[in-house]
Enzyme design. Sequence first.
Site, PDB file in Angstrom:
ATOM      1  N   HIS A 183      79.999  13.080  10.605  1.00  0.00           N
ATOM      2  CA  HIS A 183      80.019  11.744  10.002  1.00  0.00           C
ATOM      3  C   HIS A 183      80.363  10.697  11.064  1.00  0.00           C
ATOM      4  O   HIS A 183      81.519  10.542  11.446  1.00  0.00           O
ATOM      5  CB  HIS A 183      81.029  11.678   8.847  1.00  0.00           C
ATOM      6  CG  HIS A 183      81.057  10.342   8.175  1.00  0.00           C
ATOM      7  ND1 HIS A 183      80.199  10.008   7.139  1.00  0.00           N
ATOM      8  CD2 HIS A 183      81.794   9.236   8.409  1.00  0.00           C
ATOM      9  CE1 HIS A 183      80.424   8.759   6.767  1.00  0.00           C
ATOM     10  NE2 HIS A 183      81.391   8.264   7.521  1.00  0.00           N
ATOM     11  N   HIS A 201      65.446   6.887  11.652  1.00  0.00           N
ATOM     12  CA  HIS A 201      64.244   6.876  10.807  1.00  0.00           C
ATOM     13  C   HIS A 201      63.041   7.300  11.652  1.00  0.00           C
ATOM     14  O   HIS A 201      62.810   6.737  12.730  1.00  0.00           O
ATOM     15  CB  HIS A 201      63.957   5.458  10.290  1.00  0.00           C
ATOM     16  CG  HIS A 201      64.979   4.911   9.343  1.00  0.00           C
ATOM     17  ND1 HIS A 201      64.801   4.879   7.978  1.00  0.00           N
ATOM     18  CD2 HIS A 201      66.200   4.347   9.561  1.00  0.00           C
ATOM     19  CE1 HIS A 201      65.852   4.313   7.397  1.00  0.00           C
ATOM     20  NE2 HIS A 201      66.719   3.981   8.338  1.00  0.00           N
ATOM     21  N   CYS A 228      76.719  12.988   3.913  1.00  0.00           N
ATOM     22  CA  CYS A 228      77.619  14.150   4.032  1.00  0.00           C
ATOM     23  C   CYS A 228      77.406  15.079   2.840  1.00  0.00           C
ATOM     24  O   CYS A 228      77.388  16.309   2.993  1.00  0.00           O
ATOM     25  CB  CYS A 228      79.076  13.708   4.099  1.00  0.00           C
ATOM     26  SG  CYS A 228      79.593  13.121   5.722  1.00  0.00           S
ATOM     27  N   CYS A 239      80.415  10.036   0.898  1.00  0.00           N
ATOM     28  CA  CYS A 239      79.268   9.681   1.743  1.00  0.00           C
ATOM     29  C   CYS A 239      78.043  10.493   1.302  1.00  0.00           C
ATOM     30  O   CYS A 239      78.072  11.732   1.307  1.00  0.00           O
ATOM     31  CB  CYS A 239      79.595   9.962   3.212  1.00  0.00           C
ATOM     32  SG  CYS A 239      78.145   9.849   4.273  1.00  0.00           S
ATOM     33  N   ASP A 280      62.872  10.659   3.250  1.00  0.00           N
ATOM     34  CA  ASP A 280      63.478   9.475   2.638  1.00  0.00           C
ATOM     35  C   ASP A 280      62.996   9.383   1.192  1.00  0.00           C
ATOM     36  O   ASP A 280      61.814   9.536   0.902  1.00  0.00           O
ATOM     37  CB  ASP A 280      63.079   8.217   3.424  1.00  0.00           C
ATOM     38  CG  ASP A 280      63.960   7.031   3.091  1.00  0.00           C
ATOM     39  OD1 ASP A 280      64.685   6.557   3.988  1.00  0.00           O
ATOM     40  OD2 ASP A 280      63.917   6.574   1.926  1.00  0.00           O
ATOM     41  N   HIS A 333      71.801   7.557  11.052  1.00  0.00           N
ATOM     42  CA  HIS A 333      70.527   8.255  10.807  1.00  0.00           C
ATOM     43  C   HIS A 333      69.413   7.574  11.582  1.00  0.00           C
ATOM     44  O   HIS A 333      69.382   6.362  11.721  1.00  0.00           O
ATOM     45  CB  HIS A 333      70.193   8.303   9.318  1.00  0.00           C
ATOM     46  CG  HIS A 333      70.304   6.984   8.618  1.00  0.00           C
ATOM     47  ND1 HIS A 333      71.525   6.451   8.244  1.00  0.00           N
ATOM     48  CD2 HIS A 333      69.368   6.085   8.249  1.00  0.00           C
ATOM     49  CE1 HIS A 333      71.326   5.287   7.663  1.00  0.00           C
ATOM     50  NE2 HIS A 333      70.028   5.028   7.660  1.00  0.00           N
TER      51      HIS A 333
HETATM   52  P1  5GP Z   1      69.336   2.438   6.162  1.00  0.00           P
HETATM   53  O1  5GP Z   1      68.860   1.190   5.475  1.00  0.00           O
HETATM   54  O2  5GP Z   1      70.795   2.704   5.893  1.00  0.00           O
HETATM   55  O3  5GP Z   1      68.973   2.477   7.626  1.00  0.00           O
HETATM   56  O4  5GP Z   1      68.493   3.603   5.543  1.00  0.00           O
HETATM   57  C1  5GP Z   1      68.928   4.369   4.455  1.00  0.00           C
HETATM   58  C2  5GP Z   1      67.731   5.093   3.920  1.00  0.00           C
HETATM   59  O5  5GP Z   1      68.185   6.075   3.010  1.00  0.00           O
HETATM   60  C3  5GP Z   1      66.753   4.198   3.144  1.00  0.00           C
HETATM   61  O6  5GP Z   1      65.467   4.228   3.744  1.00  0.00           O
HETATM   62  C4  5GP Z   1      66.741   4.779   1.739  1.00  0.00           C
HETATM   63  O7  5GP Z   1      65.465   4.774   1.154  1.00  0.00           O
HETATM   64  C5  5GP Z   1      67.270   6.193   1.959  1.00  0.00           C
HETATM   65  N1  5GP Z   1      67.984   6.756   0.822  1.00  0.00           N
HETATM   66  C6  5GP Z   1      68.851   6.111  -0.009  1.00  0.00           C
HETATM   67  N2  5GP Z   1      69.336   6.949  -0.920  1.00  0.00           N
HETATM   68  C7  5GP Z   1      68.757   8.162  -0.689  1.00  0.00           C
HETATM   69  C8  5GP Z   1      68.875   9.457  -1.320  1.00  0.00           C
HETATM   70  O8  5GP Z   1      69.599   9.671  -2.277  1.00  0.00           O
HETATM   71  N3  5GP Z   1      68.132  10.466  -0.784  1.00  0.00           N
HETATM   72  C9  5GP Z   1      67.304  10.277   0.289  1.00  0.00           C
HETATM   73  N4  5GP Z   1      66.625  11.330   0.722  1.00  0.00           N
HETATM   74  N5  5GP Z   1      67.179   9.077   0.919  1.00  0.00           N
HETATM   75  C10 5GP Z   1      67.898   8.037   0.430  1.00  0.00           C
HETATM   76 ZN    ZN Z   2      78.805  10.986   6.100  1.00  0.00          ZN
END
Ligand code: 5GP
Ligand code: ZN
Length: 109
Positions: free
Chosen positions: A46, A102, A7, A4, A30, A100
């Site tokens: 998690h 945002h 994690c 993950c 992000d 998470h």
């Molecule tokens: P979700 O679409 O799951 O709600 O949001 C996941 C978020 O994680 C996305 O906005 C994406 O840009 C961000 N994200 C994906 N990979 C990484 C990473 O390796 N590092 C960081 N800091 N953010 C990430």
């Molecule tokens: Zn996790």
Amino acid sequence: MDDCLFCQITNKKEPANILYEDDEIIAFKDIYPKAPIHVLVVPKKHILSVDHLKEEDKGLIGELFLVAKKLAKDQKISESGYKLLFNVGEGGGQVIGHLHLHLLGGWKK
Ligand code: 5GP
Ligand code: ZN
């Protein structure tokens, strides 16, 4: 959860631009921001998604919102306003299977 990403960030196995951390929560920028300010507020535990929350997670969810509020102040977007968003599950646009929140803001008025 070895595979993950969030994690791994929590356990410092993957890098991230960390803006806040305590025993229960970590928050980092992000990597693909969808707003001038885009921070992810993440419980260290998690949990897959909002849909997987349990009664025992009640306090933790409250903490997530309080940390988001603090970060909004730190990032100077409290007054201009901001969005708080949970994507839930594939159909809800969730890509990372670790809960998470945002925090999005910083658009010019
Ligand atoms: P979700 O679409 O799951 O709600 O949001 C996941 C978020 O994680 C996305 O906005 C994406 O840009 C961000 N994200 C994906 N990979 C990484 C990473 O390796 N590092 C960081 N800091 N953010 C990430
Ligand atoms: Zn996790």
